[in-house]
Design a protein around this motif. Structure first.
Motif, PDB file in Angstrom:
ATOM      1  N   GLY A  46      27.247  63.706  38.759  1.00 35.53           N
ATOM      2  CA  GLY A  46      27.894  62.576  38.233  1.00 35.53           C
ATOM      3  C   GLY A  46      27.125  61.737  37.145  1.00 35.53           C
ATOM      4  O   GLY A  46      25.823  61.916  37.046  1.00 35.53           O
ATOM      5  N   GLY A  47      27.715  60.842  36.198  1.00 38.32           N
ATOM      6  CA  GLY A  47      26.830  60.324  35.216  1.00 38.32           C
ATOM      7  C   GLY A  47      27.380  58.867  34.931  1.00 38.32           C
ATOM      8  O   GLY A  47      28.581  58.755  35.134  1.00 38.32           O
ATOM      9  N   PHE A  48      26.611  57.994  34.281  1.00 38.73           N
ATOM     10  CA  PHE A  48      26.919  56.671  34.403  1.00 38.73           C
ATOM     11  C   PHE A  48      26.045  56.131  33.006  1.00 38.73           C
ATOM     12  O   PHE A  48      24.932  55.926  32.927  1.00 38.73           O
ATOM     13  CB  PHE A  48      26.769  55.721  35.370  1.00 38.73           C
ATOM     14  N   LYS A  49      26.713  55.819  31.992  1.00 45.04           N
ATOM     15  CA  LYS A  49      26.034  55.335  30.582  1.00 45.04           C
ATOM     16  C   LYS A  49      26.677  53.798  30.222  1.00 45.04           C
ATOM     17  O   LYS A  49      27.843  53.920  30.289  1.00 45.04           O
ATOM     18  CB  LYS A  49      25.949  56.479  29.599  1.00 45.04           C
ATOM     19  N   TYR A  50      25.848  53.200  29.512  1.00 39.01           N
ATOM     20  CA  TYR A  50      26.154  51.931  28.993  1.00 39.01           C
ATOM     21  C   TYR A  50      26.200  52.124  27.409  1.00 39.01           C
ATOM     22  O   TYR A  50      25.129  52.536  26.829  1.00 39.01           O
ATOM     23  CB  TYR A  50      25.095  50.953  29.395  1.00 39.01           C
ATOM     24  N   ASN A  51      27.142  51.486  26.862  1.00 44.17           N
ATOM     25  CA  ASN A  51      27.131  51.497  25.251  1.00 44.17           C
ATOM     26  C   ASN A  51      27.291  50.019  24.924  1.00 44.17           C
ATOM     27  O   ASN A  51      28.535  49.489  25.256  1.00 44.17           O
ATOM     28  CB  ASN A  51      28.436  52.235  24.707  1.00 44.17           C
ATOM     29  N   PRO A  52      26.207  49.403  24.374  1.00 43.17           N
ATOM     30  CA  PRO A  52      26.392  47.926  23.948  1.00 43.17           C
ATOM     31  C   PRO A  52      27.464  47.653  22.766  1.00 43.17           C
ATOM     32  O   PRO A  52      28.060  48.484  22.490  1.00 43.17           O
ATOM     33  CB  PRO A  52      25.147  47.551  23.666  1.00 43.17           C
ATOM     34  N   PRO A  53      27.504  46.523  22.131  1.00 44.15           N
ATOM     35  CA  PRO A  53      28.464  46.124  21.205  1.00 44.15           C
ATOM     36  C   PRO A  53      28.291  47.008  19.851  1.00 44.15           C
ATOM     37  O   PRO A  53      29.272  47.002  19.210  1.00 44.15           O
ATOM     38  CB  PRO A  53      28.189  44.705  20.893  1.00 44.15           C
ATOM     39  N   HIS A  54      27.372  47.810  19.611  1.00 49.15           N
ATOM     40  CA  HIS A  54      27.155  48.736  18.430  1.00 49.15           C
ATOM     41  C   HIS A  54      27.876  49.807  18.613  1.00 49.15           C
ATOM     42  O   HIS A  54      28.210  50.617  17.652  1.00 49.15           O
ATOM     43  CB  HIS A  54      25.878  48.725  17.938  1.00 49.15           C
ATOM     44  N   GLY A  55      28.575  50.130  19.870  1.00 49.96           N
ATOM     45  CA  GLY A  55      29.460  51.407  20.382  1.00 49.96           C
ATOM     46  C   GLY A  55      28.564  52.625  20.668  1.00 49.96           C
ATOM     47  O   GLY A  55      29.338  53.324  21.120  1.00 49.96           O
ATOM     48  N   GLY A  56      27.294  52.695  20.371  1.00 56.43           N
ATOM     49  CA  GLY A  56      26.806  53.728  20.853  1.00 56.43           C
ATOM     50  C   GLY A  56      25.906  53.794  21.930  1.00 56.43           C
ATOM     51  O   GLY A  56      25.891  52.920  22.645  1.00 56.43           O
ATOM     52  N   PRO A  57      24.823  54.640  22.141  1.00 57.97           N
ATOM     53  CA  PRO A  57      24.331  54.884  23.276  1.00 57.97           C
ATOM     54  C   PRO A  57      23.119  53.578  23.337  1.00 57.97           C
ATOM     55  O   PRO A  57      22.939  53.081  22.213  1.00 57.97           O
ATOM     56  CB  PRO A  57      23.630  56.195  23.224  1.00 57.97           C
TER      57      PRO A  57
END
Length: 550
Positions: A155-166
């Motif tokens: 499984g994987g879980f990633k966060y993208n802030p307001p700039h839309g990227g990693p």
């Protein structure tokens, strides 16, 4: 290489979905939260991706966005891995209890990574005169639940802030550290029962599919593909792009067949990768063996494509060249785009990771464009894609994105779908396959041999490799050529590369420690042929060993 690499998966290769999901809920977290270049990954069976991990990461993200003042909608997407749905449910429960505005898929289906990036950017002003906002109140951000091309057990879980990227390293380190604190008592994290959370006032939906598909004509010449009648075979490889390819074909009237529309979290229809594991790596000839067989002598398609589970990577197969090496296709894409995107800024640079082929350097030089060479990680391309100063950003691992026709941002995360469609556009506009165009680049700039190998390293050696200085390299030549540069920081943005790159006139190598195994990776390339490449690889191991043990 496993003896069964490239052969169909057998029943004994498949995971037990019930066991995997039960372990997600029943097992306590054992491994800590660790964010790599693409979020936290692991398996519930190893105590590395369990309910406690996701509740803690979600709570840490809530605190992080509160600290930064992000109070707009948070967009959530998930891929087809078996652990993605339970992880989404956990995240929704925690977000809802905290009163966070969230947007889940309107169809309750799968969401490619680029569709989430696009949604965040659009919510924050992309395509308006004001442009994208990344600071201030009301900003949207997002979460993508995916381990990318990893095996079905992960499984994987990633966060993208307001700039839309990693998210960058500062954000991920802070989120991971706080998540590990919270995980000590994760059951005390406030939750709202899922059925209530699903219909809570703060839980909304977003039509990711329509928003993405309807906007495609602004980044790829879909009309050229339709008029030329390019026959495309798109293989979602059991991933999140499955609904998108059918919708793209219908929306634009192009001759596109979804080669395999099946979704099965065991991925029983896959062929095994190089190590005998099921892995949805669209740049691997072993994982793509079924599609390569279809694209034989009597292939029904002009271009065939593959995507990994969250569709942020691309695989391109042509009748005349088979599966393209990702480096080869990146060079072709760059050469074509900068000749055909007249709406881009005349000064828009070319982004590449420092372990990508030097063929790109030569193409950039011929185009007269600035080359932005950055460390591994797509996050390094985000600023340039946002402001249009970088027209194209690409990684050697088959991940890339590029600007809209008008020179404004499309996505700031990798987009495997537009790179697949670009291959069809290239054929439609030039009458040549990307493989033929690569051959022309080789005629102009010379052939290169490129490969990656792994070498054993202890944890102490890996740590030392990540902190080398140029002075630690005492060698003056590499495989018979004088060394021209020793890099521990990327020339494009001066960020640490987490390793070492050594260059000569006709060759280079880069060495980086693995984040998951006791090895270091050696990337190498030579424009003097395969034999010289082998010499470079041997010399690279010697140079690195001396630096580590000196």
């Amino acid at each position: 290489m496993n003896e069964r690499a490239g052969t169909p998966a057998l029943p004994e290769d498949l995971i037990d979905i019930d066991e995997l999901v039960s372990a997600y809920y029943d097992r306590e977290p054992v491994e800590p939260v660790v964010f790599g270049t693409s979020g936290h990954r692991g398996s519930s069976l190893d105590g590395a991706f369990n309910e406690g991990h996701i509740a803690s990461i979600t709570a840490a993200i809530i605190e992080y966005r509160q600290e930064l003042g992000y109070d707009g909608a948070l967009y959530i997407g998930r891929d087809t891995h078996a652990l993605s749905e339970p992880a989404q449910k956990t995240a929704v429960e925690v977000f809802a209890a905290a009163g966070v505005e969230i947007r889940i898929d309107a169809r309750n289906r799968y969401t490619p990574t680029p569709a989430v990036s696009l949604a965040i950017l659009r919510a924050n002003g992309a395509g308006t005169e004001a442009g994208v906002r990344v600071e201030g109140p009301g900003l949207a951000d997002g979460v993508v639940i995916t381990p990318s091309h990893n095996p079905p057990r992960d499984g994987g879980f990633k966060y993208n802030p307001p700039h839309g990227g990693p998210a960058d390293s500062d954000a991920t380190k802070k989120i991971a550290a706080r998540a590990n604190e919270l995980m000590k008592d994760w059951r005390s994290i406030p939750r709202m029962p899922y059925e209530q959370a699903r219909v809570a006032r703060t839980t909304g939906t977003h039509d990711y599919l329509s928003a993405y598909v309807d906007d495609l004509e602004n980044v790829v010449d879909m009309e050229a593909i339709r008029k030329a009648g390019v026959k495309i075979g798109a293989d979602p490889m059991g991933g999140a792009s499955v609904d998108y390819w059918a919708a793209i074909a219908e929306r634009y009237g192009i001759d596109l067949t979804v080669v395999n529309p099946e979704v099965d979290p065991t991925w029983r229809f896959m062929t095994l990768d190089w190590d005998g594991k099921i892995r949805m790596d669209c740049s691997s000839p072993n994982a793509m063996a079924s599609l390569l067989q279809i694209m034989g002598e009597n292939a029904p398609y002009d271009i065939a494509t593959g995507n990994d589970a969250d569709a942020d990577r691309h695989g391109i197969v042509t009748k005349d060249g088979g599966l393209m090496n990702p480096n080869h296709y990146l060079a072709v894409a760059i050469s074509y785009l900068y000749a055909n995107r007249t709406g881009w800024n005349a000064d828009a640079g070319i982004g590449k990771t420092l372990v990508s082929s030097s063929l790109i350097d030569r193409v950039a030089g011929e185009l007269g464009r600035n080359l932005l060479e950055v460390p591994v990680g797509f996050k390094h391309f985000v600023p340039g894609l946002l402001d249009g100063s970088v027209g194209f950003g690409g990684e050697e691992s088959a991940g890339a994105s590029f600007l809209r026709f008008d020179g404004t941002v499309w996505t700031t995360d990798k987009d495997g779908l537009i790179l697949c469609l670009l291959a069809a556009e290239i054929l439609a506009v030039t009458g040549k396959t990307p493989s033929q165009l690569h051959a022309e680049l080789v005629d102009k700039y010379g052939p290169s041999a490129y490969a990656r190998i792994d070498a054993p390293a202890t944890k102490e050696q890996k740590s030392k490799l990540g902190n080398l200085s140029p002075e630690d390299v005492t060698a003056t030549e590499l495989a018979g050529e004088p060394i021209t540069d020793k890099l521990v920081n990327a020339p494009g943005n001066n960020e640490p590369i987490g390793g070492l790159k050594v260059t000569t006139e006709n060759a280079w190598f880069a060495a980086r420690p693995s984040g998951t195994e006791d090895v270091y990776k050696i990337y190498a390339e030579s424009f003097k042929g395969p034999e010289h490449l082998a010499q470079v690889q041997e010399a690279a191991k010697d140079v690195v060993d001396r630096a580590l043990n000196g």
